[in-house]
Design an enzyme around this catalytic site. Structure first.
Site, PDB file in Angstrom:
ATOM      1  N   LEU A  33     -68.288  -6.569 -25.246  1.00 48.68           N
ATOM      2  CA  LEU A  33     -68.834  -6.063 -26.514  1.00 48.68           C
ATOM      3  C   LEU A  33     -70.328  -6.343 -26.664  1.00 48.68           C
ATOM      4  O   LEU A  33     -70.825  -7.373 -26.228  1.00 48.68           O
ATOM      5  CB  LEU A  33     -68.074  -6.705 -27.679  1.00 48.68           C
ATOM      6  CG  LEU A  33     -66.552  -6.492 -27.661  1.00 48.68           C
ATOM      7  CD1 LEU A  33     -65.909  -7.218 -28.851  1.00 48.68           C
ATOM      8  CD2 LEU A  33     -66.201  -5.008 -27.689  1.00 48.68           C
ATOM      9  N   HIS A  37     -70.855  -1.951 -30.295  1.00 43.41           N
ATOM     10  CA  HIS A  37     -69.477  -2.145 -30.773  1.00 43.41           C
ATOM     11  C   HIS A  37     -69.475  -2.812 -32.153  1.00 43.41           C
ATOM     12  O   HIS A  37     -68.663  -2.476 -33.017  1.00 43.41           O
ATOM     13  CB  HIS A  37     -68.703  -3.046 -29.806  1.00 43.41           C
ATOM     14  CG  HIS A  37     -68.529  -2.486 -28.425  1.00 43.41           C
ATOM     15  ND1 HIS A  37     -69.191  -2.977 -27.341  1.00 43.41           N
ATOM     16  CD2 HIS A  37     -67.765  -1.467 -27.971  1.00 43.41           C
ATOM     17  CE1 HIS A  37     -68.845  -2.307 -26.262  1.00 43.41           C
ATOM     18  NE2 HIS A  37     -67.982  -1.371 -26.611  1.00 43.41           N
ATOM     19  N   SER A 185     -75.029  -0.115 -23.860  1.00 40.33           N
ATOM     20  CA  SER A 185     -73.841   0.241 -23.088  1.00 40.33           C
ATOM     21  C   SER A 185     -73.399  -0.989 -22.315  1.00 40.33           C
ATOM     22  O   SER A 185     -74.251  -1.754 -21.822  1.00 40.33           O
ATOM     23  CB  SER A 185     -74.184   1.365 -22.104  1.00 40.33           C
ATOM     24  OG  SER A 185     -73.193   1.449 -21.092  1.00 40.33           O
TER      25      SER A 185
END
Ligand code: PAF
Length: 282
Positions: A33, A37, A185
């Site tokens: 994460l 997120h 990402s």
């Protein structure tokens, strides 16, 4: 935060909230994460009384030569982040629970899954649609949140929900970016420092093409400029495309459009996308 690995425990937790008339938001993830997120989690908290986050590295959405084995797995750190963020329940199914022996179903959303990333990663969106359909049935959320960074995935899921009459509100949350513009990402962790420096060419190339189209440059010429910039920065391009924002097919004048790109730097495949205002073309 409850951490559950069995379906009956998940259902018991969610059923109790539902019985109390409380809304449930689901944030599906594959873990590792980052702030992208956590922006989904924050949006989920604003939208519902209870937030469920799933972490499942879904083997069915990785191709045979893709990064399933090396995909980052950080269960402990992820769990701490989610607990600190006030998530109610972490759903951590195993591969055996998600796909027991004899599992035989494939969910395929044709059309929107077949182009761009779908064309370069055959079967990828079937894997996504299958696991997301399962997660929806397991959690039965009122609302589910996905990052706009995976724009085509979001479009596939929106179509899935419409086609299967699922009573789930799908919310796209804007892409979170580093200070230089690189989209957050989990795969950015693969980049060595030199590649990380070059990677910023991806959002810059999309921005360049967007501004060119806004100024009236023909889209094909603007896309060619973006491709040149990416190649000069050392990227191998899968695609740089202007597409209809909903179907991912060819742009239709008067309908929302999206500029999307996928390209590899070193061994790492990065994707990104940005909107293009409808009145700028067509
Ligand atoms: O975006 C992701 O992390 C995954 O594709 C998803 C939606 C969790 C399905 O595995």
């Amino acid at each position: 935060m409850q951490t559950v690995r069995q379906l009956d425990a998940l259902r018991a937790g969610v059923t109790a909230w539902r019985a109390a008339g409380e809304r449930v938001a689901l944030v599906p993830t594959m873990g590792a994460l980052h702030d992208g997120h956590m922006a989904l989690v924050e949006a989920a908290k604003r939208a519902a009384e209870h937030v469920v986050v799933s972490i499942f590295v879904n083997p069915r959405q990785f191709g045979p030569n893709e990064d399933l084995a090396k995909y980052p797995r950080k269960e402990l750190a992820d769990s701490r982040m989610l607990s600190n963020a006030g998530v109610d329940l972490l759903w951590l199914p195993s591969v055996e629970i998600m796909y027991p022996d004899g599992f035989a179903t494939n969910v395929s959303v044709s059309g929107v899954s077949d182009v761009l990333d779908g064309a370069h990663r055959p079967g990828h969106f079937d894997g996504v649609a299958t696991v997301v359909a399962k997660l929806f049935n397991q959690v039965e959320p009122d609302i589910a949140l996905f990052g706009e960074k995976d724009w085509q995935q979001l479009a596939v899921i929106r179509q899935l929900v419409v086609d299967l009459d699922l009573d789930i509100e799908i919310v796209g949350v804007p892409t979170q970016r580093e200070d230089d513009g690189l989209a957050l990402s989990s795969r950015n962790a693969y980049l060595i420092p030199e590649e990380r420096a070059q990677a910023v060419a991806l959002p810059r190339a999309l921005g360049l093409a967007e501004r060119a189209i806004a100024k009236g440059v023909e889209p094909e010429a603007a896309l060619a400029q973006a491709r040149e910039m990416l190649t000069a920065a050392g990227f191998e391009i899968d695609y740089v495309a202007l597409a209809d924002a909903a179907t991912l097919g060819d742009p239709v004048p008067g309908r929302p459009m999206r500029l999307l790109a996928a390209a590899r730097i070193g061994g790492t495949r990065l994707i990104d996308n940005i909107p293009v205002a409808t009145n700028e073309y067509g």
